[in-house]
Design a protein around this motif. Structure first.
Motif, PDB file in Angstrom:
ATOM      1  N   GLU A  41       0.829  -1.191   0.000  1.00 24.82           N
ATOM      2  CA  GLU A  41       0.000   0.000   0.000  1.00 24.82           C
ATOM      3  C   GLU A  41       0.872   1.253   0.000  1.00 24.82           C
ATOM      4  OE1 GLU A  41       0.561  -2.324   2.323  1.00 24.82           O
ATOM      5  OE2 GLU A  41      -0.627  -1.870   4.107  1.00 24.82           O
ATOM      6  N   VAL A  42       0.324   2.348  -0.552  1.00 22.28           N
ATOM      7  CA  VAL A  42       1.089   3.587  -0.721  1.00 22.28           C
ATOM      8  C   VAL A  42       0.349   4.747  -0.080  1.00 22.28           C
ATOM      9  CG1 VAL A  42       2.109   5.188  -2.378  1.00 22.28           C
ATOM     10  CG2 VAL A  42       2.015   2.758  -2.907  1.00 22.28           C
ATOM     11  N   ILE A  43       1.096   5.597   0.613  1.00 21.74           N
ATOM     12  CA  ILE A  43       0.559   6.868   1.102  1.00 21.74           C
ATOM     13  C   ILE A  43       1.571   7.958   0.773  1.00 21.74           C
ATOM     14  CG2 ILE A  43      -0.855   5.915   2.958  1.00 21.74           C
ATOM     15  CD1 ILE A  43       1.384   6.634   4.905  1.00 21.74           C
ATOM     16  N   GLY A  44       1.091   9.180   0.610  1.00 16.96           N
ATOM     17  CA  GLY A  44       1.972  10.301   0.358  1.00 16.96           C
ATOM     18  C   GLY A  44       2.366  10.427  -1.103  1.00 16.96           C
ATOM     19  N   SER A  45       3.235  11.401  -1.367  1.00 15.31           N
ATOM     20  CA  SER A  45       3.665  11.684  -2.733  1.00 15.31           C
ATOM     21  C   SER A  45       4.985  12.442  -2.701  1.00 15.31           C
ATOM     22  CB  SER A  45       2.607  12.524  -3.457  1.00 15.31           C
ATOM     23  OG  SER A  45       3.076  12.971  -4.703  1.00 15.31           O
ATOM     24  N   VAL A  46       5.825  12.201  -3.698  1.00 15.21           N
ATOM     25  CA  VAL A  46       7.088  12.938  -3.792  1.00 15.21           C
ATOM     26  C   VAL A  46       7.139  13.853  -5.009  1.00 15.21           C
ATOM     27  CG1 VAL A  46       8.460  11.261  -2.499  1.00 15.21           C
ATOM     28  CG2 VAL A  46       8.209  11.002  -4.984  1.00 15.21           C
TER      29      VAL A  46
END
Length: 324
Positions: A41-46
């Motif tokens: 699972e993924v959270i956030g952003s760069v």
């Protein structure tokens, strides 16, 4: 990374990618972070989407090997859809595994403690300073306050709603607020801690509430002091504040009628207007449509007003500088 702290602490393992350097135009600032959890699972952003897939692959690699990776991403002239930044800038991203030290730092940040943490990769040392979130004090338990509390919490503020009327000042009416206080606004403000990052929003529309609290607020070095109301209410309020002894210099700090001119009418639309003014003040924005401007979209935040609650990630070579 601190913005992701609660979710990260709920995972038994994770890899987190942090932007450690930006050159030219980039959609996310230094300190922006994206994390990958134990099940992918993924959270956030760069980067706002430009390099997320590549960073995701690196995070999965780091999650498996536990070896940190320092990667650079830039614009590709060959194709706008290649891995890179189509906005023309470049950025460096540090990807690392969770560790006991990192978990301890994240726990301390969630508790509101200011601290600096150190990361190392490929012979370089980085420090990231995490400051407590700025406070937003909302005075007046009206329907507008619920909308303001919700959008302010989304923007990263620690929100308190205060009103002297217990029938209106209840946690059930303001679920987005971190705390709801039943007290006279001026008495609560006089007794609570504020600093140069604290914002005060007065929504009461009642002189017996808003004049005393504005007198107190305008005597403090706050980031923002705003009051809701019509232009007639504003002029009457100024006269009352002068009668209460507030100087013209202090009155010049009062942002009233509060909010940017968006044309909205509902409580939610009014909250967007107020939030837009808070963001514009924090970052030195004009409030004008970007299509009418030729200046850079992303600018360095002003140092004289409302420092951003976001992280400041500093890259060092062969040395370490920390701050708290």
């Amino acid at each position: 990374m601190r913005d992701l702290a609660s979710a990260l602490l709920s995972w038994d393992r994770f890899a987190v990618a942090s932007v450690v350097a930006v050159r030219g135009s980039a959609p996310r600032p230094v300190g922006a972070a994206m994390a990958v959890g134990p099940s992918g699972e993924v959270i956030g952003s760069v980067s706002g989407g430009c390099v997320e897939a590549e960073v995701y692959d690196l995070a999965c690699q780091v999650l498996s090997t536990s070896e940190p990776v320092l990667a650079s991403f830039g614009y590709s002239d060959d194709t706008a859809f290649a891995v890179g930044l189509t906005c023309g800038g470049s950025l460096d991203v540090l990807v690392q595994r969770d560790s006991p030290a990192l978990r301890a730092a994240l726990s301390a940040s969630v508790a509101g403690h200011p601290l600096s943490v150190r990361f190392e990769a490929e012979g370089r040392v980085f420090t990231e300073s995490w400051m407590p979130p700025p406070r937003l004090l909302v005075f007046g338990a009206i329907d507008h306050a619920a909308a303001v509390a919700e959008i302010a919490r989304f923007l990263g503020y620690h929100v308190t709603v205060c009103d002297a009327r217990p029938v209106f000042a209840t946690p059930e009416r303001f679920p987005a607020a971190h705390s709801v206080v039943v007290d006279w606004p001026h008495r609560y403000l006089a007794s609570t801690h504020t600093d140069a990052d604290t914002a005060v929003v007065v929504l009461t529309h009642d002189p017996k509430f808003d004049i005393p609290v504005l007198v107190e607020a305008l005597s403090r070095p706050l980031a923002f002091v705003g009051a809701l109301g019509s232009r007639r209410t504003h002029l009457e309020r100024l006269d009352r504040l002068r009668e209460a002894g507030v100087t013209e210099t202090a009155l010049a700090r009062l942002r009233s009628p509060m909010g940017l001119d968006l044309g909205g009418r509902t409580p939610a639309e009014t909250a967007v207007s107020i939030a837009a003014e808070l963001v514009a003040l924090r970052h030195g924005g004009t409030g004008l449509p970007l299509s009418d401007l030729t200046t850079p979209i992303h600018r360095s935040p002003p140092t004289s007003i409302h420092r951003s609650p976001a992280r400041f990630l500093l890259a060092q070579r062969n040395s370490l500088t920390t701050s708290s």
